[in-house]
Motif scaffolding. Sequence first.
Motif, PDB file in Angstrom:
ATOM      1  N   GLN A 137      44.080  33.238  54.089  1.00 28.21           N
ATOM      2  CA  GLN A 137      43.336  31.971  54.054  1.00 28.21           C
ATOM      3  C   GLN A 137      42.042  32.031  54.851  1.00 28.21           C
ATOM      4  OE1 GLN A 137      46.737  32.052  54.663  1.00 28.21           O
ATOM      5  NE2 GLN A 137      47.182  31.473  52.537  1.00 28.21           N
ATOM      6  N   ASP A 138      41.767  33.168  55.484  1.00 33.18           N
ATOM      7  CA  ASP A 138      40.553  33.296  56.288  1.00 33.18           C
ATOM      8  C   ASP A 138      39.444  33.879  55.419  1.00 33.18           C
ATOM      9  OD1 ASP A 138      38.656  33.492  58.207  1.00 33.18           O
ATOM     10  OD2 ASP A 138      39.655  35.060  59.383  1.00 33.18           O
ATOM     11  N   PRO A 139      38.409  33.119  55.066  1.00 30.80           N
ATOM     12  CA  PRO A 139      37.345  33.658  54.203  1.00 30.80           C
ATOM     13  C   PRO A 139      36.532  34.754  54.870  1.00 30.80           C
ATOM     14  CG  PRO A 139      36.740  31.475  55.030  1.00 30.80           C
ATOM     15  CD  PRO A 139      38.167  31.713  55.434  1.00 30.80           C
ATOM     16  N   SER A 140      36.551  34.829  56.205  1.00 26.88           N
ATOM     17  CA  SER A 140      35.784  35.860  56.908  1.00 26.88           C
ATOM     18  C   SER A 140      36.543  37.169  57.050  1.00 26.88           C
ATOM     19  CB  SER A 140      35.392  35.360  58.307  1.00 26.88           C
ATOM     20  OG  SER A 140      36.551  35.069  59.075  1.00 26.88           O
ATOM     21  N   SER A 141      37.793  37.220  56.597  1.00 25.93           N
ATOM     22  CA  SER A 141      38.586  38.435  56.725  1.00 25.93           C
ATOM     23  C   SER A 141      38.093  39.473  55.719  1.00 25.93           C
ATOM     24  CB  SER A 141      40.071  38.136  56.485  1.00 25.93           C
ATOM     25  OG  SER A 141      40.828  39.321  56.521  1.00 25.93           O
ATOM     26  N   SER A 142      37.721  40.660  56.202  1.00 28.08           N
ATOM     27  CA  SER A 142      37.230  41.719  55.319  1.00 28.08           C
ATOM     28  C   SER A 142      38.352  42.361  54.529  1.00 28.08           C
ATOM     29  CB  SER A 142      36.521  42.795  56.147  1.00 28.08           C
ATOM     30  OG  SER A 142      37.408  43.358  57.107  1.00 28.08           O
TER      31      SER A 142
ATOM     32  N   PHE B 137      40.847  40.804  52.846  1.00 28.03           N
ATOM     33  CA  PHE B 137      41.152  40.078  51.624  1.00 28.03           C
ATOM     34  C   PHE B 137      39.900  39.552  50.931  1.00 28.03           C
ATOM     35  CE2 PHE B 137      44.976  39.760  54.195  1.00 28.03           C
ATOM     36  CZ  PHE B 137      45.965  40.071  53.281  1.00 28.03           C
ATOM     37  N   ALA B 138      38.722  39.899  51.422  1.00 33.44           N
ATOM     38  CA  ALA B 138      37.506  39.340  50.841  1.00 33.44           C
ATOM     39  C   ALA B 138      37.263  39.861  49.440  1.00 33.44           C
ATOM     40  CB  ALA B 138      36.316  39.656  51.744  1.00 33.44           C
ATOM     41  N   SER B 139      37.443  41.182  49.214  1.00 33.25           N
ATOM     42  CA  SER B 139      37.143  41.769  47.910  1.00 33.25           C
ATOM     43  C   SER B 139      38.307  41.703  46.944  1.00 33.25           C
ATOM     44  CB  SER B 139      36.717  43.230  48.091  1.00 33.25           C
ATOM     45  OG  SER B 139      37.740  43.966  48.747  1.00 33.25           O
ATOM     46  N   ASP B 140      39.551  41.628  47.439  1.00 31.42           N
ATOM     47  CA  ASP B 140      40.729  41.613  46.573  1.00 31.42           C
ATOM     48  C   ASP B 140      41.451  40.283  46.709  1.00 31.42           C
ATOM     49  OD1 ASP B 140      40.004  44.194  46.085  1.00 31.42           O
ATOM     50  OD2 ASP B 140      41.440  45.067  47.458  1.00 31.42           O
ATOM     51  N   GLY B 141      40.718  39.175  46.606  1.00 28.84           N
ATOM     52  CA  GLY B 141      41.314  37.868  46.811  1.00 28.84           C
ATOM     53  C   GLY B 141      42.352  37.522  45.756  1.00 28.84           C
ATOM     54  N   TRP B 142      43.427  36.889  46.198  1.00 30.01           N
ATOM     55  CA  TRP B 142      44.475  36.415  45.311  1.00 30.01           C
ATOM     56  C   TRP B 142      44.226  34.958  44.958  1.00 30.01           C
ATOM     57  CZ3 TRP B 142      48.515  39.116  43.158  1.00 30.01           C
ATOM     58  CH2 TRP B 142      48.697  40.418  43.600  1.00 30.01           C
ATOM     59  N   HIS B 143      44.623  34.600  43.762  1.00 26.25           N
ATOM     60  CA  HIS B 143      44.474  33.229  43.274  1.00 26.25           C
ATOM     61  C   HIS B 143      45.833  32.719  42.816  1.00 26.25           C
ATOM     62  CE1 HIS B 143      40.061  33.831  43.197  1.00 26.25           C
ATOM     63  NE2 HIS B 143      40.351  35.028  42.708  1.00 26.25           N
ATOM     64  N   THR B 144      46.011  31.427  42.910  1.00 26.44           N
ATOM     65  CA  THR B 144      47.249  30.764  42.490  1.00 26.44           C
ATOM     66  C   THR B 144      46.910  29.740  41.425  1.00 26.44           C
ATOM     67  OG1 THR B 144      48.175  31.054  44.704  1.00 26.44           O
ATOM     68  CG2 THR B 144      49.275  29.498  43.239  1.00 26.44           C
ATOM     69  N   THR B 145      47.660  29.741  40.349  1.00 28.76           N
ATOM     70  CA  THR B 145      47.394  28.827  39.245  1.00 28.76           C
ATOM     71  C   THR B 145      48.702  28.454  38.561  1.00 28.76           C
ATOM     72  OG1 THR B 145      46.083  28.521  37.229  1.00 28.76           O
ATOM     73  CG2 THR B 145      47.096  30.670  37.559  1.00 28.76           C
ATOM     74  N   SER B 146      48.594  27.575  37.598  1.00 32.00           N
ATOM     75  CA  SER B 146      49.733  27.137  36.783  1.00 32.00           C
ATOM     76  C   SER B 146      49.433  27.436  35.324  1.00 32.00           C
ATOM     77  CB  SER B 146      50.010  25.641  36.969  1.00 32.00           C
ATOM     78  OG  SER B 146      50.252  25.352  38.339  1.00 32.00           O
TER      79      SER B 146
ATOM     80  N   LYS C 201      41.820  38.919  39.788  1.00 33.56           N
ATOM     81  CA  LYS C 201      40.933  39.168  38.665  1.00 33.56           C
ATOM     82  C   LYS C 201      40.839  40.669  38.405  1.00 33.56           C
ATOM     83  CE  LYS C 201      38.082  35.042  39.370  1.00 33.56           C
ATOM     84  NZ  LYS C 201      36.703  34.536  39.582  1.00 33.56           N
ATOM     85  N   ILE C 202      40.872  41.018  37.115  1.00 33.67           N
ATOM     86  CA  ILE C 202      40.832  42.434  36.752  1.00 33.67           C
ATOM     87  C   ILE C 202      39.520  43.070  37.201  1.00 33.67           C
ATOM     88  CG2 ILE C 202      40.847  44.042  34.810  1.00 33.67           C
ATOM     89  CD1 ILE C 202      42.792  42.280  33.401  1.00 33.67           C
ATOM     90  N   THR C 203      38.431  42.340  37.088  1.00 39.28           N
ATOM     91  CA  THR C 203      37.143  42.902  37.512  1.00 39.28           C
ATOM     92  C   THR C 203      37.123  43.202  39.009  1.00 39.28           C
ATOM     93  OG1 THR C 203      36.310  40.622  37.705  1.00 39.28           O
ATOM     94  CG2 THR C 203      35.857  41.820  35.644  1.00 39.28           C
ATOM     95  N   ASP C 204      37.786  42.358  39.808  1.00 30.45           N
ATOM     96  CA  ASP C 204      37.858  42.624  41.246  1.00 30.45           C
ATOM     97  C   ASP C 204      38.690  43.860  41.540  1.00 30.45           C
ATOM     98  OD1 ASP C 204      36.321  40.387  41.632  1.00 30.45           O
ATOM     99  OD2 ASP C 204      38.011  39.067  42.111  1.00 30.45           O
ATOM    100  N   ILE C 205      39.765  44.050  40.776  1.00 30.74           N
ATOM    101  CA  ILE C 205      40.620  45.216  40.998  1.00 30.74           C
ATOM    102  C   ILE C 205      39.877  46.496  40.630  1.00 30.74           C
ATOM    103  CG2 ILE C 205      42.762  46.338  40.300  1.00 30.74           C
ATOM    104  CD1 ILE C 205      43.976  43.619  39.860  1.00 30.74           C
ATOM    105  N   VAL C 206      39.182  46.478  39.493  1.00 28.55           N
ATOM    106  CA  VAL C 206      38.446  47.670  39.067  1.00 28.55           C
ATOM    107  C   VAL C 206      37.333  47.989  40.059  1.00 28.55           C
ATOM    108  CG1 VAL C 206      36.993  48.621  37.247  1.00 28.55           C
ATOM    109  CG2 VAL C 206      39.043  47.324  36.652  1.00 28.55           C
ATOM    110  N   ARG C 207      36.650  46.974  40.530  1.00 29.97           N
ATOM    111  CA  ARG C 207      35.570  47.204  41.489  1.00 29.97           C
ATOM    112  C   ARG C 207      36.118  47.802  42.783  1.00 29.97           C
ATOM    113  NH1 ARG C 207      34.203  42.440  41.962  1.00 29.97           N
ATOM    114  NH2 ARG C 207      32.619  42.351  40.317  1.00 29.97           N
ATOM    115  N   SER C 208      37.210  47.250  43.293  1.00 30.14           N
ATOM    116  CA  SER C 208      37.779  47.785  44.534  1.00 30.14           C
ATOM    117  C   SER C 208      38.357  49.181  44.323  1.00 30.14           C
ATOM    118  CB  SER C 208      38.860  46.841  45.050  1.00 30.14           C
ATOM    119  OG  SER C 208      39.939  46.746  44.126  1.00 30.14           O
TER     120      SER C 208
END
Length: 407
Positions: free
Chosen positions: A232-237, A239-248, A277-284
């Motif tokens: 939940q910390d946006p300044s954390s390096s 989780f910054a590039s591989d952020g997780w999202h929650t949806t329904s 996001k797949i693009t985030d995974i490929v980039r990382s």
Amino acid sequence: MEHQADRECLVQEQDALRAQRLAEFQSLAFDASDLAEEVERRPSGLPIRNCRLPQCYRDDPPAVLIPIPTPIVVEELESSYTGELNNHAPADDINMEPTDSDTGNFSSAHSPPYVCTQPDGNDLFRQYQGCYPSYDPENSTILEHLCDGPTFQRSQDSDIHLAKPRTSYFAPFLNATVWRLMGWFYNGSTQKSLDDLNHLVHDVILAEDFDCKDLHNFSAHRETRRLDEAPQDPSSSFFASDGWHTTSIPIRLPCEKVKQLEATAPEFWVEGLHYRKITDIVRSAFEEPAAQTFHTVPYKLFWQPDKTRTPERVITEVYTSDAMLREHERVRNSPNVPGCNLETVIAAIMLWSDSTHLASFGNAALWPIYLFLGNQSKYVRAKPTSFAAHHLAYIPKACIYYSLYML
């Protein structure tokens, strides 16, 4: 008496014939002038052979490919094998053009030339379209990168393909000492063993970046809370590039034995789907040190044990398949982005999903979706120490009947 005499005569003839064949075999096999020492034989006179395991039980190590030399341009010839093969290089008259109807917009009349590599120890060679790639991960590959064993001698360059970690590799912790100590605590078994104790000493305490001064004000509760609050910390390096999202996600549930359209069926919402996001995974993935093992340019692999035989096509990896070759050509022939002169490559995405139990006792389980990149060799991708699997999503378990009853 006559029958006994005939039998003895027949036995003598068979012995004489056996001795004659043995003498002929010995003269053909062991009378050569280059044999300087006497061959050890059995009591029957036959030579003693070295026993070998059957081929199905032999595990030969993979041959390391020869580094790519200076490109040798080979003009395109017909796809049929019509001429004699070159005595100094693999056959160069192999058509790289796809043979099926799905060939896109490129034509064989304007195809670029092809280049071939020298064969390796297994008589395998590669064929690229146009030119050699700007980067070849096989140039730095050694045997320890492809296989491992308890009797192997590890060289100093066995981990040369792994780059040095980033300065913030211990995030979200404040230093590497706490990071190693917490990693030992979470990754070890619940019941500590002698192996865990050896791991604590050799991999944690004796590590180069371990400093006892960083543990003066150490608090396990504070560090675990820091780890829980990092997503939940946006300044954390970390989780910054591989952020997780929650949806329904809505799912249509048609009623049993009721004829109705899917659009009019009751809708059930699945809550708590965690995904990336797949693009985030490929980039990382391409930013990690393991990206040095990625094949960015596909090629065709051929096997030619004899120069007088037609090379046989071999498909062992995703980047040697026709599908990736076609997609690579489509991307290369597509218009470039204005102002961008970078090389375009294909990221071969492979997805797997399976339920995983989280405990030895109980029903605690997760259903993750994994993402692998086919640009990486299967020999490297299958090693657990390569960390080639990327977590894409976690599918939640929903109780549909209870939710519908509550509705």
